[in-house]
Write a protein that holds these residues in place. Structure first.
Motif, PDB file in Angstrom:
ATOM      1  N   SER A  88     121.805  61.252  29.828  1.00  0.00           N
ATOM      2  CA  SER A  88     121.104  61.739  31.020  1.00  0.00           C
ATOM      3  C   SER A  88     121.858  62.857  31.713  1.00  0.00           C
ATOM      4  CB  SER A  88     120.878  60.585  32.004  1.00  0.00           C
ATOM      5  OG  SER A  88     122.109  60.151  32.558  1.00  0.00           O
ATOM      6  N   SER A 186     115.105  59.761  28.683  1.00  0.00           N
ATOM      7  CA  SER A 186     113.971  59.819  29.603  1.00  0.00           C
ATOM      8  C   SER A 186     113.082  61.013  29.276  1.00  0.00           C
ATOM      9  CB  SER A 186     114.472  59.911  31.042  1.00  0.00           C
ATOM     10  OG  SER A 186     115.327  61.036  31.199  1.00  0.00           O
ATOM     11  N   HIS A 187     113.689  62.135  28.848  1.00  0.00           N
ATOM     12  CA  HIS A 187     112.966  63.301  28.355  1.00  0.00           C
ATOM     13  C   HIS A 187     113.584  63.697  27.027  1.00  0.00           C
ATOM     14  CE1 HIS A 187     111.923  63.469  32.627  1.00  0.00           C
ATOM     15  NE2 HIS A 187     110.857  64.156  32.271  1.00  0.00           N
ATOM     16  N   TRP A 492     113.840  55.325  37.374  1.00  0.00           N
ATOM     17  CA  TRP A 492     112.572  56.006  37.200  1.00  0.00           C
ATOM     18  C   TRP A 492     111.760  55.913  38.482  1.00  0.00           C
ATOM     19  CZ3 TRP A 492     110.786  59.615  34.375  1.00  0.00           C
ATOM     20  CH2 TRP A 492     109.415  59.838  34.259  1.00  0.00           C
ATOM     21  N   HIS A 501     106.018  61.744  46.584  1.00  0.00           N
ATOM     22  CA  HIS A 501     105.510  63.104  46.749  1.00  0.00           C
ATOM     23  C   HIS A 501     105.573  63.558  48.206  1.00  0.00           C
ATOM     24  CE1 HIS A 501     104.085  63.591  42.634  1.00  0.00           C
ATOM     25  NE2 HIS A 501     103.591  62.377  42.692  1.00  0.00           N
ATOM     26  N   HIS A 600     109.885  63.705  44.137  1.00  0.00           N
ATOM     27  CA  HIS A 600     109.376  63.486  42.782  1.00  0.00           C
ATOM     28  C   HIS A 600     109.673  64.691  41.888  1.00  0.00           C
ATOM     29  CE1 HIS A 600     106.765  61.193  40.045  1.00  0.00           C
ATOM     30  NE2 HIS A 600     106.339  62.360  39.614  1.00  0.00           N
ATOM     31  N   GLN A 601     109.479  65.900  42.411  1.00  0.00           N
ATOM     32  CA  GLN A 601     109.766  67.100  41.629  1.00  0.00           C
ATOM     33  C   GLN A 601     111.261  67.255  41.365  1.00  0.00           C
ATOM     34  OE1 GLN A 601     107.778  69.765  44.397  1.00  0.00           O
ATOM     35  NE2 GLN A 601     106.185  70.213  42.888  1.00  0.00           N
ATOM     36  N   HIS A 603     113.460  64.866  41.205  1.00  0.00           N
ATOM     37  CA  HIS A 603     113.848  63.848  40.228  1.00  0.00           C
ATOM     38  C   HIS A 603     113.512  64.308  38.813  1.00  0.00           C
ATOM     39  CE1 HIS A 603     113.342  60.170  37.817  1.00  0.00           C
ATOM     40  NE2 HIS A 603     114.320  59.687  38.566  1.00  0.00           N
ATOM     41  N   ASN A 604     112.348  64.904  38.630  1.00  0.00           N
ATOM     42  CA  ASN A 604     111.971  65.405  37.308  1.00  0.00           C
ATOM     43  C   ASN A 604     112.900  66.523  36.841  1.00  0.00           C
ATOM     44  OD1 ASN A 604     109.831  63.635  37.031  1.00  0.00           O
ATOM     45  ND2 ASN A 604     108.331  65.048  37.903  1.00  0.00           N
ATOM     46  N   GLU A 607     116.150  64.912  35.655  1.00  0.00           N
ATOM     47  CA  GLU A 607     115.982  64.218  34.388  1.00  0.00           C
ATOM     48  C   GLU A 607     115.778  65.192  33.233  1.00  0.00           C
ATOM     49  OE1 GLU A 607     115.973  60.998  33.459  1.00  0.00           O
ATOM     50  OE2 GLU A 607     116.646  60.345  35.427  1.00  0.00           O
ATOM     51  N   LEU A 608     114.982  66.223  33.459  1.00  0.00           N
ATOM     52  CA  LEU A 608     114.638  67.137  32.381  1.00  0.00           C
ATOM     53  C   LEU A 608     115.798  68.056  32.023  1.00  0.00           C
ATOM     54  CD1 LEU A 608     112.419  68.176  30.491  1.00  0.00           C
ATOM     55  CD2 LEU A 608     111.700  69.732  32.307  1.00  0.00           C
TER      56      LEU A 608
END
Length: 645
Positions: A88, A186-187, A492, A501, A600-601, A603-604, A607-608
């Motif tokens: 991660s 996760s990705h 997650w 959001h 939320h954005q 966090h993505n 992760e990404l």
């Protein structure tokens, strides 16, 4: 003289050696010898192999722990939880160091040598070993080619190593790749697919080929032989029973995961076990191994748990397509002195307990015994035990159906399809292990292990049903390890449930950020660098404007601060922009977020892109930063809102 015998005065007539008559304290020696002889006859009445079984389990546990303690603490446990954190983007020091390789191999060998006594596997530690080799080979490649260390390339090697670790344990390349993706990523980049498949196929092929060269198998075949009917393997009404089995496995997996987390916390907080784990870990390991070995002794309680079988033989017996309950109705086989490979079901039969009694006793005892075994500080895998446990659950479910429908299920056309308990054992193994690990690829793993694809639909439905129950109630087993070890891993985020959001960056960012202005004097720069421990510093145009220009890394700035100035100018008059013009590298800011960016954005993005920190800017001005600490705290506040003041 030593061969002569005589009689003591007033003795009953038993001859004794003259040396004994003339030795010191002959009466005391005779009493001690008699006492020891009575103790020996009493203890060995239960069987001499009991002591060797107990000794083997205890000795292997002590050797395994000693090897781990002598090398490093990072080789204990499964290792998949730590690998998940590393993939991660978090750096765990020394976890993939090659110096831990030998300790992990020897410790895992000792753990496996204890057999079904401790009831542990090798998937997790072997995956850790493969990732160690992948990381080491990556460093060798960098040194040989003279390239710089590329984190993206290192991550690709670790992903391939994780896939190889799972594939070579079972000889299942496809499910090995998918399992590693589901558990540890996760990705996942599609570019890594072919690397994982290529290395996994090579590893699985060599694993099967070595079994042929070693005369264990005649050719490359599946690990576990099954004889399921191919023409009509199951009837349509049985789909309902497979789904019902999946729900049962999901419920039991929730109980298992909850019990595992609570039991580990109890072991760590109880004053006796806490003291043993902090000061006397070998004693704790020996006591646990002694308890498990005593319970699984075949001539004791182990008789009702088929404890003479190894992990592989457990699966071979549970995947048997015959109904043991129906077979035992027609005959009452005696317990053979040795394991009969052609009739493994004899190990599960007892005239007083019956098949249902032994299977139920196995499930009840192995539930808490497996929880206890996971607390031993030694390298061990926990996937294969839950796979076997799920197979036992499916087996007893199939036996119940076989008794309810002894003649089979009759279709509308008059065709009678008999119940195959082994198929339910296969579905139970995939469903329970899939629910515990939160994966779907266990269904494919079950097919690759047995070579049977005739039950694809019912097994997949059972796995999906089990995951639907468990994923909504409990974290996976490896997430449990992350929680218990307090590893820096981001949970997650489900936006609709947590309303992530509507939480913006300005609500949880850290505004206390240390910047370096281009017009700062060298004294101010030195004071800033020495008073903080930041890895990198945002470079701004000036202290007043705070307009973001770039990033300066600490390790690249220190050599310029320590070097003697080439221009004879007082240090307090020298500015940072002059140092930058002198060759100090400055990195551009490729990513920054606005204070209105949602949690939320963000966090993505973490992760990404596997980020450690991200800057928050407003109209080009630096207003704060967000690291994994702030993000994790914000998620925790969403899950458990703080009490109003």
């Amino acid at each position: 003289m030593e061969d002569l015998v005589g009689l003591r005065e007033g003795a009953s007539g038993n001859p004794v050696a003259l040396q004994e008559l003339w030795g010191p304290c002959p009466r005391a020696q005779r009493q001690i010898r008699g006492f020891l002889e009575r103790v020996r006859r009493h203890l060995f009445r239960v069987g001499e192999d009991w002591y060797f079984l107990v000794g083997l389990g205890v000795l292997m546990a002590i050797i395994s722990f000693t090897m781990n303690f002598a090398a490093s603490r990072v080789v204990r446990g499964s290792g998949i939880s730590e690998l998940k954190v590393i993939l991660s983007g978090v750096v765990l020091e020394d976890y993939l160091d090659i110096k831990n390789f030998g300790a992990k191999v020897v410790g895992l060998t000792c753990a496996l040598a204890s057999g079904s006594t401790i009831f542990l596997g090798k998937v997790g530690p072997f995956t850790h070993i493969c990732c160690m080799l992948a990381a080491y080979m990556g460093r060798v490649r960098v040194s040989a080619l003279g390239e710089y260390e590329n984190k993206i390339k290192q991550n690709e090697l670790l992903v391939a190593g994780a896939a190889v670790g799972v594939a070579t344990v079972f000889g299942a390349p496809i499910s090995g790749v998918l399992f590693s993706i589901e558990v540890m990523s996760s990705h996942f980049a599609v570019w890594d697919y072919w690397r994982g498949f290529f290395s996994s196929v090579c590893g699985a092929f060599m694993f099967r080929l070595l079994a042929v060269f070693n005369s264990e198998q005649e050719t490359i075949t599946s690990l576990f032989k099954t004889r399921f009917r191919v023409d009509i393997p199951f009837d349509l009404p049985e789909i309902f029973f497979f789904v019902l089995l999946g729900f049962v496995c999901g419920i039991v997996s929730c109980a298992y995961l909850y019990g595992h987390r609570r039991f580990v916390l109890f072991i760590r907080t109880n004053w006796i076990t806490k003291k043993l784990l902090s000061t006397d870990k070998p004693v704790y390991s020996a006591l646990v191994a002694l308890l498990l070995a005593s319970i699984t002794y075949p001539h004791s309680l182990g008789r009702f748990m088929a404890s003479r079988l190894s992990m592989n033989l457990y699966l071979d017996s549970l995947f048997d397509n015959q109904s043991w309950a129906l077979l035992s109705r027609n005959s009452s086989p005696e317990w053979p002195p040795e394991v009969d490979p052609n009739n493994l079901w004899f190990e599960w039969y007892h005239p007083q307990f019956t098949i249902f009694g032994t299977l139920t006793f196995f499930l009840a005892m192995k539930f808490w015994m497996l929880l206890l075994a996971t607390t031993i500080p030694m390298p061990a895998g926990y996937f294969l035990p839950v796979f076997v446990y799920g197979a036992a659950m499916g087996r007893i479910f199939g036996e119940i159906l076989a008794v309810i429908f002894p003649e089979g299920i009759k279709t509308d056309d008059g065709v009678i399809n008999t119940i195959i308990p082994g198929a339910y054992a296969l579905a139970g193994a995939a469903a329970f292990s899939g629910a515990v690990t939160h994966t779907i690829s266990t269904a494919l793993l079950a097919f690759e292990l047995t070579g049977q694809f005739v039950h694809v639909l019912p097994v997949l439905m059972a796995v999906l049903a089990a995951n639907a129950v468990c994923q909504n109630c409990q974290p996976s087993f490896y997430d449990n390890g992350i929680i218990l070890k307090k590893l820096p891993y981001l949970p997650w985020v489900l936006g609709r449930k947590l309303n992530s959001h509507w939480v913006t960056a300005e609500l949880f960012m850290n505004p206390n950020i240390t910047t370096l202005a281009k017009d700062s004097s060298m004294d101010e720069v030195i004071q800033t660098v020495t008073s903080t421990e930041a890895v990198e510093y945002p470079l701004v145009e000036s202290a007043e404007s705070q307009l973001l220009v770039g990033i300066i890394h600490r390790d690249q700035l220190l050599p310029f601060l320590q070097a003697e100035p080439t221009i004879q100018v007082p240090r307090h008059q020298c500015r940072l922009h002059e140092v930058l013009a002198g060759g100090c590298p400055m990195q551009p800011v490729t990513l920054q977020v606005s204070p209105q960016t949602s949690l939320h954005q963000i966090h993505n993005l973490f992760e990404l892109l596997k980020m450690q920190r991200i800057l928050v800017t407003s109209m080009g001005r630096v207003v704060g930063f967000i690291s994994r600490v702030e993000l994790k705290r914000a998620i925790a506040d969403l899950v458990n809102p703080p009490a109003p003041k």
